[in-house]
Design an enzyme around this catalytic site. Sequence first.
Site, short mmCIF file in Angstrom:
data_model
loop_
_atom_site.label_atom_id
_atom_site.label_comp_id
_atom_site.label_asym_id
_atom_site.label_seq_id
_atom_site.Cartn_x
_atom_site.Cartn_y
_atom_site.Cartn_z
N ASN A 41 4.95 15.42 18.35
CA ASN A 41 4.79 16.86 18.59
C ASN A 41 4.47 17.09 20.06
O ASN A 41 3.36 17.48 20.43
CB ASN A 41 3.67 17.43 17.72
CG ASN A 41 4.19 18.12 16.47
OD1 ASN A 41 5.36 18.52 16.41
ND2 ASN A 41 3.35 18.24 15.48
N LYS A 59 11.13 22.95 17.76
CA LYS A 59 10.09 22.47 16.84
C LYS A 59 8.79 23.24 17.06
O LYS A 59 8.06 23.55 16.11
CB LYS A 59 9.87 20.97 17.05
CG LYS A 59 8.70 20.38 16.24
CD LYS A 59 8.86 20.62 14.75
CE LYS A 59 7.96 19.75 13.88
NZ LYS A 59 6.60 19.56 14.27
N SER A 100 1.73 49.34 46.00
CA SER A 100 1.34 47.94 45.92
C SER A 100 2.54 47.05 45.62
O SER A 100 2.88 46.19 46.38
CB SER A 100 0.27 47.78 44.83
OG SER A 100 -0.01 46.42 44.60
N SER A 101 3.13 47.25 44.48
CA SER A 101 4.30 46.47 44.08
C SER A 101 4.93 47.13 42.88
O SER A 101 4.32 47.96 42.21
CB SER A 101 3.90 45.03 43.71
OG SER A 101 3.07 45.04 42.57
N SER A 116 10.06 17.50 11.33
CA SER A 116 9.19 18.29 10.47
C SER A 116 9.37 17.90 9.01
O SER A 116 10.48 17.62 8.56
CB SER A 116 9.49 19.78 10.64
OG SER A 116 8.68 20.55 9.77
N HIS A 145 9.19 26.50 15.39
CA HIS A 145 9.07 26.23 13.95
C HIS A 145 7.60 26.19 13.55
O HIS A 145 7.18 26.82 12.57
CB HIS A 145 9.75 24.89 13.62
CG HIS A 145 9.34 24.30 12.30
ND1 HIS A 145 8.13 23.66 12.09
CD2 HIS A 145 9.98 24.25 11.11
CE1 HIS A 145 8.04 23.26 10.85
NE2 HIS A 145 9.15 23.59 10.23
N ASN A 146 6.79 25.46 14.32
CA ASN A 146 5.37 25.35 13.99
C ASN A 146 4.64 26.68 14.14
O ASN A 146 3.73 26.99 13.36
CB ASN A 146 4.71 24.29 14.87
CG ASN A 146 5.04 22.88 14.41
OD1 ASN A 146 6.07 22.64 13.79
ND2 ASN A 146 4.18 21.93 14.71
N THR A 186 -1.52 -1.85 18.15
CA THR A 186 -2.40 -2.76 17.40
C THR A 186 -1.47 -3.62 16.54
O THR A 186 -1.02 -3.22 15.47
CB THR A 186 -3.38 -1.97 16.50
OG1 THR A 186 -4.08 -1.02 17.29
CG2 THR A 186 -4.36 -2.91 15.82
N VAL A 219 1.20 7.09 9.66
CA VAL A 219 1.82 7.58 8.43
C VAL A 219 3.28 7.99 8.65
O VAL A 219 4.18 7.55 7.92
CB VAL A 219 1.02 8.77 7.86
CG1 VAL A 219 1.75 9.40 6.68
CG2 VAL A 219 -0.36 8.31 7.41
N GLU A 221 5.40 28.58 11.18
CA GLU A 221 4.60 27.95 10.11
C GLU A 221 3.18 28.53 10.10
O GLU A 221 2.64 28.85 9.04
CB GLU A 221 4.57 26.44 10.33
CG GLU A 221 3.74 25.64 9.37
CD GLU A 221 3.68 24.18 9.78
OE1 GLU A 221 2.56 23.64 9.89
OE2 GLU A 221 4.76 23.59 10.03
N TYR A 222 2.57 28.67 11.29
CA TYR A 222 1.25 29.30 11.38
C TYR A 222 1.30 30.70 10.76
O TYR A 222 0.39 31.09 10.02
CB TYR A 222 0.82 29.43 12.85
CG TYR A 222 0.14 28.25 13.46
CD1 TYR A 222 0.73 26.99 13.46
CD2 TYR A 222 -1.10 28.37 14.09
CE1 TYR A 222 0.10 25.90 14.06
CE2 TYR A 222 -1.73 27.29 14.68
CZ TYR A 222 -1.12 26.06 14.67
OH TYR A 222 -1.73 24.99 15.26
#
Length: 483
Positions: free
Chosen positions: A104, A185, A478-479, A130, A188-189, A36, A14, A192-193
């Site tokens: 993507n 991108k 330790s650190s 997008s 951006h997504n 194909t 598409v 969008e979420y």
Amino acid sequence: MEKLADIGLIGLAVMGENLVLNMESKGYTVAVFNRTVEKVDKFVHGRGAGKNLIGTHSIEELVKSLKKPRKIVMLVKAGKAVDDFIELLIPHLEPGDIIIDGGNTHFPDTNRRTKYVESKGLLYIGTGVSGGEEGALRGPSIMPGGSPAAWQHVKPIFQDIAAKVEDGSPCCDWVGENGAGHFVKMVHNGIEYGDMQLICEAYHMMKDLLGMSNSEMHQVFAEWNRGELDSYLIEITRDILGFVENGVYLVDKILDTAGQKGTGKWTGMTALDIGVPLTLIGESVFARTLSAQKDERVKASKILTGPKVKFQGDKQAFVDDLRKALFASKIVSYAQGYVLMRAAAKEFGWNLNYGGIALMWRGGCIIRSVFLGNIKAAFDKNPDLDNLLLDPFFKVKIDDSQESWRRVTSSAIQYGIPVPAMTSALCYYDGFRSERLPANLLQAQRDYFGAHTYERIDMPRGEFFHTNWTGRGGETASSTYTV
């Protein structure tokens, strides 16, 4: 001599078909190929009939049909298919030719591929595209990055086919080296979420708390789309809520399990790797995964209880509060996304143009909105802005929305409506504006059980201390801790 194409494209799904038709409509001759090969003939003699297209049936034929330097866009499934096509293309290309990945793709893969393709004497671009099916055909937002030398060769085509804002500026510009384009991108997504989850939470409260009909909600979103929330996602929500099929609102017939392709998850994982609090987008990803547990939720709904109280307030006033809460939360979503981009630019050595990114998102893409013009203005005014919340325009907007925001989130908790994105946005805001957080206790706990050390407010930053809290431990630490 046969006519040569200006650009080639592999992958006639598409997005590929529509991008080809977009390029051809702007005066470019496009050569097309698909694994194909039957799809090539079907497209060229179908939707592409009578247009300036060259159908090819092999990689070799595709390459031979192109002007030099050759420019080939791949719109194939992210992952192994991209690597496979790169290997198929390289033997047929010459130094200076350009391979373009328009899918993507996860940005570390683009980092790797840019280095590899350049080692072969070729140029590489990884570009976010997008806008979905309609955007590909009519003008998407395009976010290219990779080999800087490639930009001059693709710039005219990319900017011609990109969406345009009011003054004619294209929603496309060079983002940066290596995987910068795919990184932007990805962010951006992720945003969008967040936008989609916030809108769904507003819808949930209108439907289940206020008892509003689809027709009433359709009218609310139509009104919101004429104001400061004017955006593509508000617009399509308006349309969805008004869509009737066989006398029934279609949205009510759709199963409440959300899908995802991984870009939101990548955004959250990158934020964790870099150390950026991307709380709203993270909650948006988790909200989708919770929705997918449909069978478990149905069982739980018969066992677990919540408040039974009904809303008794002013419905119209609450809808206005929802509008302001949605807008304030949206500001936080973008603020977090931009903090992540700033941190990544430092991490990977990219020189990102934050105002330019907002311009690229103003048209063609899924998160396009009038709101982005204010973001561009903020970074134009102060390119070194640390956080959008500190910009005077957005500070005023948050101040104007804050009481409504708090009323909405507290009401959601009181009435048992889950609004994880709105509440996490407010918690981030309250945390960011806090001069002192309880992490002093947390760091003391870490030092107590693991000797992980701590800094002191009465000593210079960068000096670390360990305490023998029980008297039974030693003095060995330790650190130091990593922020």
